[in-house]
Scaffold this motif. Structure first.
Motif, short mmCIF file in Angstrom:
data_model
loop_
_atom_site.label_atom_id
_atom_site.label_comp_id
_atom_site.label_asym_id
_atom_site.label_seq_id
_atom_site.Cartn_x
_atom_site.Cartn_y
_atom_site.Cartn_z
N GLU A 98 36.95 48.57 42.84
CA GLU A 98 37.40 49.82 42.20
C GLU A 98 38.79 50.19 42.63
O GLU A 98 39.32 49.80 43.60
N GLY A 132 34.13 43.32 34.91
CA GLY A 132 34.93 44.55 34.87
C GLY A 132 36.32 44.22 34.37
O GLY A 132 36.49 43.60 33.32
N ASN A 133 37.32 44.58 35.15
CA ASN A 133 38.72 44.34 34.78
C ASN A 133 39.28 43.06 35.38
O ASN A 133 40.49 42.84 35.32
N TYR A 134 38.44 42.24 35.98
CA TYR A 134 38.89 41.05 36.69
C TYR A 134 38.25 39.79 36.11
O TYR A 134 37.14 39.83 35.62
N HIS A 135 38.94 38.69 36.25
CA HIS A 135 38.34 37.38 36.06
C HIS A 135 37.75 36.99 37.41
O HIS A 135 38.29 37.36 38.46
N TRP A 148 43.35 39.62 43.57
CA TRP A 148 43.11 40.94 44.14
C TRP A 148 42.15 40.91 45.31
O TRP A 148 42.38 41.56 46.32
N ASN A 178 48.81 39.27 34.65
CA ASN A 178 49.81 40.22 34.16
C ASN A 178 51.05 39.43 33.77
O ASN A 178 51.70 38.85 34.63
N LYS A 238 34.79 37.31 32.89
CA LYS A 238 35.36 38.61 33.24
C LYS A 238 34.26 39.48 33.82
O LYS A 238 33.17 39.59 33.25
N ARG A 298 43.58 39.03 38.19
CA ARG A 298 44.04 39.54 36.91
C ARG A 298 45.28 38.76 36.50
O ARG A 298 46.00 38.25 37.35
N TYR A 337 38.59 37.18 42.74
CA TYR A 337 38.79 38.12 41.63
C TYR A 337 40.29 38.23 41.36
O TYR A 337 41.07 38.50 42.28
#
Length: 96
Positions: free
Chosen positions: A96, A53-56, A79, A72, A51, A70, A68
């Motif tokens: 970002e 930040g907010n991404y794998h 992304w 859900n 990971k 996510r 990158y």
């Protein structure tokens, strides 16, 4: 799992394809085939990557690119597909 590639990632892929096609005829198609194969592998291995930040982040096997994504619910959302050779500050801004 279902995989969804967002427009931002498709733009990144198109940019990479143009770059590699300028390097040699057919290399752009090879780039796309390779990166889509990497993305397809997320159906089996999604969620096991580091990971950031907010991404794998999945590193491509043949090109210096990072995918990158996510997760859900039961959908893997790709992304960005970014060149690892660029300035890390540019990568951070792109995420970002």
């Amino acid at each position: 799992m279902k995989i969804r590639i967002l427009p931002s990632a498709l733009k990144d892929l198109a940019r990479g394809r143009r770059f590699y096609e300028r390097q040699g005829e057919g290399l752009g198609n090879y780039f796309m085939n390779t990166l889509f194969s990497d993305v397809d592998s997320l159906a089996l291995y999604g969620g096991i990557h580091l990971k950031v930040g907010n991404y794998h982040r999945l590193l491509s096997k043949r090109f210096p690119y990072a995918i990158y994504y996510r997760i859900n619910d039961a959908v893997i959302e790709v992304w960005r597909v970014l060149d690892c050779r660029q300035d890390p500050r540019k990568t951070k801004r792109a995420l970002e």
